[in-house]
Design a protein around this motif. Structure first.
Motif, PDB file in Angstrom:
ATOM      1  N   ARG A   1     -30.070  47.794  59.997  1.00  0.00           N
ATOM      2  CA  ARG A   1     -30.619  46.458  60.146  1.00  0.00           C
ATOM      3  C   ARG A   1     -31.575  46.482  61.328  1.00  0.00           C
ATOM      4  NH1 ARG A   1     -33.229  42.364  58.710  1.00  0.00           N
ATOM      5  NH2 ARG A   1     -32.815  40.397  59.750  1.00  0.00           N
TER       6      ARG A   1
ATOM      7  N   TYR B   1     -34.090  43.935  63.210  1.00  0.00           N
ATOM      8  CA  TYR B   1     -34.546  42.540  63.279  1.00  0.00           C
ATOM      9  C   TYR B   1     -36.063  42.514  63.345  1.00  0.00           C
ATOM     10  CZ  TYR B   1     -29.837  40.781  63.930  1.00  0.00           C
ATOM     11  OH  TYR B   1     -28.531  40.454  63.743  1.00  0.00           O
TER      12      TYR B   1
ATOM     13  N   GLY C   1     -24.098  45.643  68.006  1.00  0.00           N
ATOM     14  CA  GLY C   1     -24.365  45.603  66.570  1.00  0.00           C
ATOM     15  C   GLY C   1     -23.132  45.366  65.734  1.00  0.00           C
TER      16      GLY C   1
ATOM     17  N   THR D   1     -23.519  42.154  63.768  1.00  0.00           N
ATOM     18  CA  THR D   1     -24.569  42.354  62.770  1.00  0.00           C
ATOM     19  C   THR D   1     -24.020  43.150  61.593  1.00  0.00           C
ATOM     20  OG1 THR D   1     -26.172  42.360  64.551  1.00  0.00           O
ATOM     21  CG2 THR D   1     -26.911  43.195  62.434  1.00  0.00           C
TER      22      THR D   1
ATOM     23  N   GLU E   1     -26.890  38.875  56.543  1.00  0.00           N
ATOM     24  CA  GLU E   1     -27.933  39.616  57.230  1.00  0.00           C
ATOM     25  C   GLU E   1     -28.539  40.594  56.230  1.00  0.00           C
ATOM     26  OE1 GLU E   1     -29.739  38.980  60.221  1.00  0.00           O
ATOM     27  OE2 GLU E   1     -27.700  38.762  60.960  1.00  0.00           O
TER      28      GLU E   1
END
Lengths: 360, 285
Positions: free
Chosen positions: A11, A13, A43, A46, A55
């Motif tokens: 991931r 951002y 993380g 996340t 996400e």
């Protein structure tokens, strides 16, 4: 009931270069309680949100029960999540909160109420079913959030720091109840926390993350006794492991102050073949002792916890002052200002200049 | 002595506190006085209203009787009130129905370029209404909307929509994102997220926004005067019909104004509690 698999999941951002979660590989077994732990920004949340579908997954895949859910929206993943601030719907009663997901599935009201009552019974929430969340205490809200999750009998529970808004005593109590509930229901659970004590006490296995990278995933006992790198060694355990920089050059043995550092045979053998540099010796407070022999130092702080005490001793190491923490008896006569000697009680951990554990 | 104790001393001084209360009442009275005077004038005769100002007099309902009488060639009070209510309620409802999804798409599930969209909404307010009246008039004439309720319903919806979107958006933004996430995980559709989760939370904001739209539309004068002078006349235009070159009119005008203000006062009073909570919740804060 399901297995969960992260396969090289990333991931990033938007607007950042560093991935928040970097090529995460993780296999979570059916019925397992896996704890994701790490400092803030590691993380862990996340990663959980990627599993929840909240996400976006930039690269790699996530599987639930063998099915690729990388692109599925949250409602198609058959998961339930408990949020840190509980996220109870303020306009609904406890019963409506718990029954909301079932209502979305079109389950008739009578059946819904039956399931809500059953969940409420498990969690001792029956007297509160008609209350609004604002009329509940923090602990009760937490249980409603749990109830909302279990009422659905999902494939996976996701918990994002569910205990961090409770006071210390209630947190310890709820921790046990939660672990017990999870074991009884046998639902695969991914649990995020920044509290390593929570991680060690609850997790069947614990995954340690730092800067989006998985550091180690193992049982609590192995994480504690065989940390794979310097970060895990420092993060797991309370009080923290003493981590001491030592220069290794030529054939000189490792020294802490004027003490020889005891190493297990395989660590010593591995050290033989690795080059010189700045190594780190790791030793937990319980593997040190205060006595008449060892390297001399002065006591700076004594923390008495009742069953045990932790004594901070200032020693001289490589001609610099160094503070190390030593475990002592609960009722100790050691006081600040005492001159004492510190010695090893067991073998130390050793971490190479790149932070990796030396020897297996 | 520290600053905070100074402030405490200042507030705890009885004389200062009394003075502060007195000035607050005085200031409130100054603002309220014109309204009070209007209401009082409505209960006077024209002679009393136009003579030396008096506070104590024999009140009469004559002016209210006069202005609510139906006179041939002039819209009656009943007609204009119904016109105003229909136009204002319908336009407010349409504006709200359009604004809720727009605000949702600009806050909770923001579309790309939501900033530009938001700016576009408010930019429609940059131009004075009077500058656009000619094309509006011509278009209304071509579509045969002059002197119908529809011309004003459309115009008031358009006038209030940017305000409603902006206000609602700021209320929507106060909804914690975890609630929406929890609803998504619980399997709620977009519509269900809006109706079951978001709207109950922002209900005070809806009330406040609706009330403001209502008030603005109710009091609108310029467009109503241009587009609807005869049929479908609204209350605000009707009031001015009592101004006269030939005779005294202050008492009649006051009575008519009092009647027209009444619905807004009632609506405001009913919505007061919700509205204050709504305003305090975000938009104006």
């Amino acid at each position: 009931m399901a297995e969960v698999k992260f396969d090289e999941a990333c991931r990033i951002y938007p607007g950042t270069d560093e991935p928040a979660v970097d090529r995460l590989n993780l296999d979570i077994g059916d019925g397992e309680l896996l704890v994701l732990v790490g400092p803030s920004g590691s993380g862990k949340s996340t990663a959980l949100r990627m599993l929840a579908g909240l996400e976006w997954i930039d690269r790699g895949s996530v599987y639930i029960n063998g099915k690729d859910v990388t692109l599925s929206p949250p409602q198609d993943r058959d998961i339930a999540m408990v949020f840190q601030n509980y996220a109870l719907y303020p306009s609904m009663t406890v019963a409506q909160n718990m029954g909301f997901a079932l209502k979305q599935q079109g389950i008739p009201k009578a059946e819904r109420m039956k399931q809500v009552r059953e969940a409420a019974r498990i969690l001792d929430l029956e007297p509160f079913l008609d209350r609004k969340p604002k009329n509940l205490s923090g602990g009760q809200r937490q249980r409603v959030a749990m109830g909302r999750a279990i009422v659905r009998s999902p494939q996976v529970f996701l918990m994002d720091e569910p205990l961090s808004n409770l006071d210390a005593k209630l947190r310890v109590q709820t921790r046990t109840e939660l672990a017990d509930l999870q074991a009884r229901l046998g639902v695969t659970t991914v649990y995020v926390t920044h509290d390593q004590v929570e991680a060690l006490t609850m997790g069947h296995r614990v995954a340690v993350l730092n800067f989006g990278v998985l550091q180690q995933v193992d049982t609590p006992a192995i994480l504690y006794s065989r940390p794979k790198n310097r970060f895990v060694a420092g993060f797991i355990g309370s009080p923290a492991m003493n981590l001491i920089d030592v220069d290794v050059s030529g054939d000189r043995g490792l020294k802490l102050g004027d003490l020889d550092v005891p190493l297990s045979p395989e660590v010593a053998a591995a050290l033989e073949t690795s080059g010189p540099g700045k190594y780190t010796v790791g030793v937990r407070p319980e593997h040190l002792q205060i006595g008449t022999e060892g390297t001399p130092g002065e006591v700076s702080v004594v923390e008495e916890l009742g069953s045990e005490s932790f004594v901070h001793v200032a020693i001289t190491h490589q001609r610099e002052p160094l503070n190390i923490e030593v475990r002592a008896e609960g009722e100790t006569t050691i006081q600040r200002g005492d001159n004492v000697h510190v010695a090893f009680r067991g073998p130390a951990h050793l971490f190479a200049p790149d932070g990796e554990r030396v020897g297996d | 002595m520290s600053e905070s104790t100074d402030v405490a001393d200042f507030g705890s001084n009885r004389f200062v506190r009394a003075l502060l209360s007195a000035s607050t009442y005085l200031l409130g009275f100054i603002f309220f006085f014109p309204v009070l005077w209007m209401v009082l004038n409505g209960f006077k005769t024209e002679d009393q209203a136009n003579g030396t100002p008096v506070f104590f007099f024999q009140p009469t309902l004559d002016q209210f009787r006069l202005v609510t009488e139906s006179i041939p060639g002039r819209s009656s009070f009943g007609e204009v009130i119904i016109n105003s209510f229909v136009i204002v309620l319908v336009s407010t409802m349409i504006a709200m129905i359009l604004a809720v999804p727009a605000a949702f798409a600009l806050s909770i599930r923001p579309v790309t370029k939501w900033r530009d969209v938001l700016f576009f909404f408010i930019s429609t307010k940059f131009l004075p209404v009077v500058a656009g009246i000619l094309p509006v008039y011509i278009i209304a004439r071509e579509f045969e909307l002059l002197n119908t309720r529809w011309s004003l319903i459309i115009m008031y919806t358009a006038l209030n929509l940017p305000l409603a979107v902006w206000m609602l958006r700021s209320f929507f933004q106060e909804v914690p994102s975890e609630l929406i996430e929890a609803a998504r995980i619980d399997g709620a559709s977009l519509r269900s997220q809006l109706t079951s989760i978001v709207l109950p939370i922002v209900a005070p904001g809806l009330a406040a926004t609706g009330l403001l739209c209502f008030i603005f539309a109710w009091n609108e004068f310029f467009l109503s005067l241009q587009l609807n002078t005869s049929d479908a006349q609204t209350a605000s235009v009707w009031v001015t019909g009592f101004e006269s070159q030939r005779e005294d009119f202050i008492a009649k005008l006051s009575a008519a104004s009092t009647l027209v203000v009444l619905p807004v006062v009632v609506a405001g009073w009913v919505a007061q509690k919700r509205m204050i909570r709504g305003l305090a919740m975000g938009a104006i804060k």
